[in-house]
Scaffold this motif. Structure first.
Motif, PDB file in Angstrom:
ATOM      1  N   PHE A  20       0.812  -1.216   0.000  1.00  0.00           N
ATOM      2  CA  PHE A  20       0.000   0.000   0.000  1.00  0.00           C
ATOM      3  C   PHE A  20       0.851   1.274   0.000  1.00  0.00           C
ATOM      4  O   PHE A  20       0.385   2.331  -0.396  1.00  0.00           O
ATOM      5  CB  PHE A  20      -0.951   0.024   1.198  1.00  0.00           C
ATOM      6  CG  PHE A  20      -2.199  -0.775   0.984  1.00  0.00           C
ATOM      7  CD1 PHE A  20      -3.097  -0.448  -0.019  1.00  0.00           C
ATOM      8  CD2 PHE A  20      -2.482  -1.871   1.785  1.00  0.00           C
ATOM      9  CE1 PHE A  20      -4.251  -1.187  -0.214  1.00  0.00           C
ATOM     10  CE2 PHE A  20      -3.628  -2.606   1.601  1.00  0.00           C
ATOM     11  CZ  PHE A  20      -4.507  -2.267   0.593  1.00  0.00           C
ATOM     12  N   SER A  21       2.085   1.158   0.444  1.00  0.00           N
ATOM     13  CA  SER A  21       2.921   2.350   0.500  1.00  0.00           C
ATOM     14  C   SER A  21       3.669   2.642  -0.806  1.00  0.00           C
ATOM     15  O   SER A  21       4.271   3.703  -0.937  1.00  0.00           O
ATOM     16  CB  SER A  21       3.932   2.230   1.642  1.00  0.00           C
ATOM     17  OG  SER A  21       4.883   1.229   1.330  1.00  0.00           O
ATOM     18  N   LEU A  22       3.638   1.708  -1.752  1.00  0.00           N
ATOM     19  CA  LEU A  22       4.313   1.937  -3.031  1.00  0.00           C
ATOM     20  C   LEU A  22       3.580   2.993  -3.846  1.00  0.00           C
ATOM     21  O   LEU A  22       2.371   3.188  -3.709  1.00  0.00           O
ATOM     22  CB  LEU A  22       4.404   0.639  -3.830  1.00  0.00           C
ATOM     23  CG  LEU A  22       5.405  -0.394  -3.302  1.00  0.00           C
ATOM     24  CD1 LEU A  22       5.306  -1.679  -4.103  1.00  0.00           C
ATOM     25  CD2 LEU A  22       6.819   0.144  -3.336  1.00  0.00           C
ATOM     26  N   ASP A  23       4.321   3.647  -4.712  1.00  0.00           N
ATOM     27  CA  ASP A  23       3.755   4.708  -5.554  1.00  0.00           C
ATOM     28  C   ASP A  23       2.840   4.135  -6.628  1.00  0.00           C
ATOM     29  O   ASP A  23       2.822   2.936  -6.898  1.00  0.00           O
ATOM     30  CB  ASP A  23       4.880   5.491  -6.234  1.00  0.00           C
ATOM     31  CG  ASP A  23       5.709   6.260  -5.224  1.00  0.00           C
ATOM     32  OD1 ASP A  23       5.139   6.656  -4.187  1.00  0.00           O
ATOM     33  OD2 ASP A  23       6.911   6.460  -5.485  1.00  0.00           O
ATOM     34  N   GLU A  24       2.083   5.026  -7.259  1.00  0.00           N
ATOM     35  CA  GLU A  24       1.147   4.640  -8.316  1.00  0.00           C
ATOM     36  C   GLU A  24       1.847   4.087  -9.557  1.00  0.00           C
ATOM     37  O   GLU A  24       1.278   3.292 -10.278  1.00  0.00           O
ATOM     38  CB  GLU A  24       0.279   5.830  -8.710  1.00  0.00           C
ATOM     39  CG  GLU A  24      -0.781   6.187  -7.695  1.00  0.00           C
ATOM     40  CD  GLU A  24      -1.826   5.095  -7.547  1.00  0.00           C
ATOM     41  OE1 GLU A  24      -2.219   4.494  -8.564  1.00  0.00           O
ATOM     42  OE2 GLU A  24      -2.230   4.835  -6.397  1.00  0.00           O
ATOM     43  N   ASP A  25       3.084   4.517  -9.822  1.00  0.00           N
ATOM     44  CA  ASP A  25       3.776   4.037 -11.010  1.00  0.00           C
ATOM     45  C   ASP A  25       4.249   2.592 -10.853  1.00  0.00           C
ATOM     46  O   ASP A  25       4.645   1.964 -11.828  1.00  0.00           O
ATOM     47  CB  ASP A  25       4.949   4.955 -11.372  1.00  0.00           C
ATOM     48  CG  ASP A  25       5.974   5.069 -10.253  1.00  0.00           C
ATOM     49  OD1 ASP A  25       5.610   4.798  -9.101  1.00  0.00           O
ATOM     50  OD2 ASP A  25       7.125   5.444 -10.562  1.00  0.00           O
ATOM     51  N   GLN A  26       4.202   2.033  -9.662  1.00  0.00           N
ATOM     52  CA  GLN A  26       4.577   0.641  -9.410  1.00  0.00           C
ATOM     53  C   GLN A  26       3.357  -0.186  -9.009  1.00  0.00           C
ATOM     54  O   GLN A  26       3.409  -1.021  -8.122  1.00  0.00           O
ATOM     55  CB  GLN A  26       5.633   0.576  -8.311  1.00  0.00           C
ATOM     56  CG  GLN A  26       6.918   1.256  -8.653  1.00  0.00           C
ATOM     57  CD  GLN A  26       7.893   1.210  -7.499  1.00  0.00           C
ATOM     58  OE1 GLN A  26       7.518   0.968  -6.357  1.00  0.00           O
ATOM     59  NE2 GLN A  26       9.158   1.426  -7.802  1.00  0.00           N
ATOM     60  N   LYS A  27       2.245   0.026  -9.666  1.00  0.00           N
ATOM     61  CA  LYS A  27       0.978  -0.611  -9.302  1.00  0.00           C
ATOM     62  C   LYS A  27       1.043  -2.135  -9.366  1.00  0.00           C
ATOM     63  O   LYS A  27       0.531  -2.822  -8.482  1.00  0.00           O
ATOM     64  CB  LYS A  27      -0.146  -0.094 -10.183  1.00  0.00           C
ATOM     65  CG  LYS A  27      -1.505  -0.653  -9.803  1.00  0.00           C
ATOM     66  CD  LYS A  27      -2.591   0.299 -10.142  1.00  0.00           C
ATOM     67  CE  LYS A  27      -3.956  -0.272  -9.889  1.00  0.00           C
ATOM     68  NZ  LYS A  27      -4.162  -0.781  -8.552  1.00  0.00           N
ATOM     69  N   ALA A  28       1.667  -2.669 -10.401  1.00  0.00           N
ATOM     70  CA  ALA A  28       1.747  -4.127 -10.536  1.00  0.00           C
ATOM     71  C   ALA A  28       2.542  -4.739  -9.387  1.00  0.00           C
ATOM     72  O   ALA A  28       2.163  -5.782  -8.835  1.00  0.00           O
ATOM     73  CB  ALA A  28       2.371  -4.502 -11.870  1.00  0.00           C
ATOM     74  N   ARG A  29       3.634  -4.093  -9.024  1.00  0.00           N
ATOM     75  CA  ARG A  29       4.449  -4.585  -7.919  1.00  0.00           C
ATOM     76  C   ARG A  29       3.695  -4.462  -6.594  1.00  0.00           C
ATOM     77  O   ARG A  29       3.755  -5.358  -5.749  1.00  0.00           O
ATOM     78  CB  ARG A  29       5.750  -3.797  -7.859  1.00  0.00           C
ATOM     79  CG  ARG A  29       6.738  -4.350  -6.899  1.00  0.00           C
ATOM     80  CD  ARG A  29       8.076  -3.663  -7.030  1.00  0.00           C
ATOM     81  NE  ARG A  29       9.010  -4.263  -6.104  1.00  0.00           N
ATOM     82  CZ  ARG A  29      10.052  -3.643  -5.621  1.00  0.00           C
ATOM     83  NH1 ARG A  29      10.313  -2.410  -6.003  1.00  0.00           N
ATOM     84  NH2 ARG A  29      10.847  -4.241  -4.779  1.00  0.00           N
ATOM     85  N   ALA A  30       2.979  -3.368  -6.414  1.00  0.00           N
ATOM     86  CA  ALA A  30       2.197  -3.175  -5.192  1.00  0.00           C
ATOM     87  C   ALA A  30       1.118  -4.245  -5.066  1.00  0.00           C
ATOM     88  O   ALA A  30       0.921  -4.811  -3.983  1.00  0.00           O
ATOM     89  CB  ALA A  30       1.571  -1.785  -5.186  1.00  0.00           C
TER      90      ALA A  30
END
Length: 85
Positions: A20-30
């Motif tokens: 949940f703390s990852l940025d929007e540009d890393q959505k797949a990883r999140a």
């Protein structure tokens, strides 16, 4: 076993929080971190906990059958009599 369950739960929560703390540009990883944390909680930690807690207990005591229904009805009648007194 207790410490293994605690470790799995903590790792799963940490994975979910990190996802949940990852940025929007890393959505797949999140999504991958959130999903793996959820799988860790529900497919690893929960069965381990249930196995640990149910060890040595008879499942027959928890099943709803004719004998247990009669026991429950007898207890309810006794409680009703005690309240009237």
């Amino acid at each position: 076993m207790k410490y293994l369950i605690i470790a799995v739960i903590l790792a799963s929560f940490a994975s979910i929080i990190y996802g949940f703390s990852l940025d929007e540009d890393q959505k797949a990883r999140a999504d991958r971190f959130i999903g793996s944390g959820t799988v860790g909680l529900f497919l690893v930690a929960m069965p381990l906990f249930l196995i640990k807690e149910s060890r040595g207990k008879s499942m027959k005591d928890y099943m709803l059958n004719e004998e247990n229904i009669r026991k429950m009805n007898a207890r309810e009648k006794e409680k009703g009599k005690k309240k009237k007194e």
